[in-house]
Design an enzyme around this catalytic site. Structure first.
Site, PDB file in Angstrom:
ATOM      1  N   LYS A   1       0.611  -0.938  -0.086  1.00 26.50           N
ATOM      2  CA  LYS A   1      -0.148  -0.180   0.069  1.00 26.50           C
ATOM      3  C   LYS A   1       0.842   1.470   0.045  1.00 26.50           C
ATOM      4  CE  LYS A   1      -3.737  -2.705   1.757  1.00 26.50           C
ATOM      5  NZ  LYS A   1      -4.682  -3.433   3.180  1.00 26.50           N
TER       6      LYS A   1
ATOM      7  N   GLN B   1      -5.185  -1.771   9.468  1.00 25.36           N
ATOM      8  CA  GLN B   1      -4.693  -3.075   9.035  1.00 25.36           C
ATOM      9  C   GLN B   1      -5.300  -4.347   9.812  1.00 25.36           C
ATOM     10  OE1 GLN B   1      -3.562  -4.240   5.086  1.00 25.36           O
ATOM     11  NE2 GLN B   1      -4.095  -6.167   5.744  1.00 25.36           N
TER      12      GLN B   1
ATOM     13  N   ASP C   1     -11.477   1.844   3.367  1.00 21.34           N
ATOM     14  CA  ASP C   1     -12.299   0.713   2.975  1.00 21.34           C
ATOM     15  C   ASP C   1     -13.380   0.320   3.030  1.00 21.34           C
ATOM     16  OD1 ASP C   1     -10.326  -1.162   2.570  1.00 21.34           O
ATOM     17  OD2 ASP C   1      -9.708  -0.953   5.147  1.00 21.34           O
TER      18      ASP C   1
END
Ligand code: NAP
Length: 286
Positions: free
Chosen positions: A53, A97, A120
């Site tokens: 990322k 995460q 997300d």
């Protein structure tokens, strides 16, 4: 023989579009999107995802902020960091995460992330928006799958679409996105009876099961578009999808490989969401 859908190429195209738009906005407004990535603990797979990322942020010209917290971080400490990032004007997107260590309730963390920075698209507000079709962000993996299907030129409207898997992050939103594009959608799961009968009707088949080689050739309709979301690590260390590729490519018209299919798309769509968040937070409408 199926044509291979090149996820690396499609994702590179998405990232290039994001890079060009980011550059143009920087020239005009002197600001860049910022993505904060929080990792708790030492899970090696999570570490690889976080590094990827960060790399993608560099590619598209974003600022990235990494917060690596120790395994024994408490829920309160993590919530405090999320609050700080919610208030930070340089941070447009926040990603924690998953999975987080067991002392932390991941739902509490997801709920604490400001919906407008939830790149997300896991926050209940964003999930609800997807349901009613009025969304700011789409969840990255299903959105990436839609890009891959579109890259084949396949019309979704009116097609029989079957999604195997009903998780909140892949299966359910995947089905919803196909429905928004007027597919006739069936969702299958571990209690589904006569699965192969259902999958054999699919013009578009999306497998998000988490079981290596689960979808065999006899489960696939001749000419179907087959998208393999699965990422399963075999004993020999190799990555393998949910679809038996060798069998499926004999039946499908298009198929995604693993690796190199859906995987690279997820990060590309994360970059797209971060750019969307940046524009919304800065009231940029161009
Ligand atoms: P998950 O939460 O474990 O969900 C798996 C789904 O498969 C569940 O809905 C389960 O049904 C269903 N299932 C399990 N066994 C089945 C069976 N025998 N027949 C029919 N359905 C069955 O997994 P996930 O998070 O959705 O992820 C799925 C896969 O995608 C994993 O391999 C994951 O690593 C991969 N993934 C890849 C990306 C990417 O970027 N490429 C992103 C996310 C996930 P029940 O609900 O009934 O248990």
């Amino acid at each position: 023989m199926a044509k291979i859908i090149d996820g690396k190429q499609v994702s590179a195209n998405v990232k290039e579009q994001v890079r060009q738009e980011t550059e143009a906005l920087f020239q005009k407004y002197g600001k860049k999107p910022g993505l904060a990535v929080v990792i708790v603990g030492n899970d090696p797979a999570s570490r690889v995802y976080v590094n990827n990322k960060k790399k993608a942020c560099e590619t598209v010209g974003f600022q990235s902020f990494e917060y690596a917290l120790p395994e024994d971080t408490s829920q309160e400490e993590l919530l405090e960091l999320v609050e700080t990032l919610n208030a930070d004007k340089n941070v447009n997107g926040i990603l924690v995460q998953l999975p987080v260590p067991k002392q932390i309730d991941d739902k509490a963390i997801i709920n604490a992330i400001s919906a407008e920075k939830d790149v997300d698209a896991f926050h209940p507000e964003n999930v609800g928006r997807i349901m009613i079709g009025e969304y700011a962000f789409l969840p990255c993996t299903p959105a990436g799958v839609m890009e891959l299907i579109d890259s084949t030129g396949t019309e979704i409207s009116g097609k029989r679409c079957v999604v195997i898997g009903r998780s909140n992050i892949v299966g359910k939103p995947m089905a919803m996105l196909l429905l928004h594009r007027s597919g006739t959608v069936t969702i299958c799961h571990s209690r589904t009876q006569n699965l192969a009968e259902i999958t054999r009707e699919a013009d578009i088949l999306v497998a998000a099961v988490g079981k290596a080689n689960f979808v065999t050739g006899d489960m696939i309709k001749e000419g179907a578009v087959v998208i393999d979301v699965g990422m399963n690590r075999l004993e020999n260390g190799k990555l393998c999808g949910d679809v038996n590729f060798a069998e499926a490519e004999q039946k499908a018209s298009y198929i995604t490989p693993v690796p190199g299919g859906v995987g690279p798309m997820t990060i590309a769509m994360l970059m797209k969401n971060t750019l969307t968040a940046f524009k919304a937070q800065n009231q940029i409408t161009d």
